[in-house]
Design a protein around this motif. Structure first.
Motif, mmCIF file in Angstrom:
data_model
loop_
_atom_site.group_PDB
_atom_site.id
_atom_site.type_symbol
_atom_site.label_atom_id
_atom_site.label_comp_id
_atom_site.label_asym_id
_atom_site.label_seq_id
_atom_site.Cartn_x
_atom_site.Cartn_y
_atom_site.Cartn_z
ATOM 1 N N TRP A 20 -23.342 -13.988 -81.396
ATOM 2 C CA TRP A 20 -22.544 -12.991 -82.091
ATOM 3 C C TRP A 20 -21.600 -12.256 -81.139
ATOM 4 O O TRP A 20 -20.549 -11.762 -81.550
ATOM 5 N N GLY A 21 -21.985 -12.165 -79.859
ATOM 6 C CA GLY A 21 -21.094 -11.536 -78.893
ATOM 7 C C GLY A 21 -19.789 -12.287 -78.737
ATOM 8 O O GLY A 21 -18.713 -11.676 -78.654
ATOM 9 N N VAL A 22 -19.866 -13.615 -78.713
ATOM 10 C CA VAL A 22 -18.648 -14.421 -78.621
ATOM 11 C C VAL A 22 -17.789 -14.241 -79.866
ATOM 12 O O VAL A 22 -16.553 -14.092 -79.788
ATOM 13 N N LEU A 23 -18.429 -14.238 -81.044
ATOM 14 C CA LEU A 23 -17.675 -14.051 -82.283
ATOM 15 C C LEU A 23 -17.052 -12.658 -82.346
ATOM 16 O O LEU A 23 -15.928 -12.490 -82.825
ATOM 17 N N TRP A 24 -17.787 -11.657 -81.883
ATOM 18 C CA TRP A 24 -17.249 -10.290 -81.857
ATOM 19 C C TRP A 24 -16.064 -10.204 -80.890
ATOM 20 O O TRP A 24 -15.056 -9.558 -81.185
ATOM 21 N N PHE A 25 -16.194 -10.857 -79.761
ATOM 22 C CA PHE A 25 -15.101 -10.888 -78.784
ATOM 23 C C PHE A 25 -13.856 -11.525 -79.401
ATOM 24 O O PHE A 25 -12.734 -11.015 -79.250
ATOM 25 N N MET A 26 -14.030 -12.618 -80.126
ATOM 26 C CA MET A 26 -12.900 -13.300 -80.735
ATOM 27 C C MET A 26 -12.307 -12.485 -81.884
ATOM 28 O O MET A 26 -11.085 -12.375 -82.027
ATOM 29 N N GLY A 27 -13.184 -11.891 -82.708
ATOM 30 C CA GLY A 27 -12.696 -11.123 -83.854
ATOM 31 C C GLY A 27 -11.944 -9.878 -83.445
ATOM 32 O O GLY A 27 -10.884 -9.569 -84.005
ATOM 33 N N THR A 28 -12.472 -9.132 -82.486
ATOM 34 C CA THR A 28 -11.762 -7.932 -82.023
ATOM 35 C C THR A 28 -10.482 -8.295 -81.287
ATOM 36 O O THR A 28 -9.467 -7.592 -81.398
ATOM 37 N N GLY A 29 -10.509 -9.403 -80.540
ATOM 38 C CA GLY A 29 -9.290 -9.824 -79.852
ATOM 39 C C GLY A 29 -8.193 -10.230 -80.811
ATOM 40 O O GLY A 29 -7.005 -10.066 -80.506
#
Length: 282
Positions: A20-29
């Motif tokens: 989920w950290g990777v997905l959060w990183f991509m979504g916020t970016g």
């Protein structure tokens, strides 16, 4: 007992947080402007920077500018997106038409050399692309398919891995049902279509899902067989756009992830039905 459950939950949460950290990183970016992404990640790409890269939990100034620029000012993204769709879904259709009958033959038919031929399939399945790259290239060049979408489609259609997965799914079909169909006068074709395909659906769906993920994320095959950038899939576009602007790369990666999520959401019901059908025992 409760303490063990708590420990198990904490242990399972760690890999979940990593995903989920990777997905959060991509979504916020994807909601950041170019300047904000550059400020956050700039020190990581600048060897002489005195500060460290940092990433906020939420964007300071959320914006849809990267999404608008990708959808309105990047026509090459759509060209490569549809290239990917054509290449992947053509492979899946071919794997279903070619792989399913072959897997049924390996699973339920008895013919001379079956074990040897299936062993060859397993050996070919275990070989990495780096080993088979040169033979593939020579054959495709002899057929005149280099630098065409078919240089990606045909090797995927005749891949051995889907046959292996489907054959394991067909092994779960009760032999008593096949014997009953044979007594009723059903031939090999009717038995395959009316009994094998419905009850072997878990293996077929598993093979198609894995084939989709492999084809959608393929990098080495397109880099080897496709020279014209207009024939490239989306997987070769993402590294290039990441070199120019990270915010567009975030949005592109998020859109590229969407088809896999949709396939899982809309195909989950059929996958469960196929698993239930394969649960019949002798």
């Amino acid at each position: 007992m409760k303490r063990n459950r708590v420990y198990l939950a904490v242990l399972l949460c760690l890999p979940a947080l990593a995903v989920w950290g990777v997905l959060w990183f991509m979504g916020t970016g994807a909601l950041m402007g170019h300047r904000e992404v550059a400020d956050c990640l700039g020190p990581a790409f600048n060897s002489g920077a005195q500060s460290f890269a940092q990433w906020p939990l939420l964007p300071d100034a959320p914006t849809l500018e990267p999404l608008v620029r990708l959808l309105l000012d990047s026509p090459e993204f759509f060209v490569l997106f549809w290239n990917t769709c054509f290449q992947v879904f053509a492979q899946l259709a071919g794997q279903l038409l070619v792989g399913a009958p072959a897997a049924w033959a390996f699973s339920r038919l008895r013919f001379p050399g079956r074990r040897f031929l299936f062993g060859v399939y397993i050996v070919l399945m275990l070989l990495p692309f780096q080993v088979t790259m040169v033979p593939h290239y020579l054959v495709l060049d002899w057929l005149g398919l280099i630098d065409t979408p078919w240089s990606i489609i045909w090797p995927g259609v005749f891949s051995t891995f889907p046959v292996f997965i489907m054959a394991k799914g067909f092994d779960a079909v009760p032999r008593s049902m096949l014997e009953a169909a044979s007594l009723d006068g059903a031939g090999y074709g009717r038995t395959f279509f009316y009994i094998g395909l419905p009850l072997g659906m878990p293996g077929i769906l598993s093979a198609l899902v894995l084939g989709f993920l492999e084809g959608w994320n393929a990098v080495e095959q397109p880099m080897t067989f496709l020279k014209n950038p207009s024939n490239w899939p989306l997987s070769l576009y993402l590294p290039q756009v990441a070199e120019s602007e990270l915010s567009l790369a975030m949005v592109s990666g998020l859109i590229a992830l969407t088809p896999a999520v949709l396939i899982f959401l809309f195909g989950q019901k059929y996958l469960e039905l196929g698993i239930q059908a394969s649960g019949l025992k002798e």
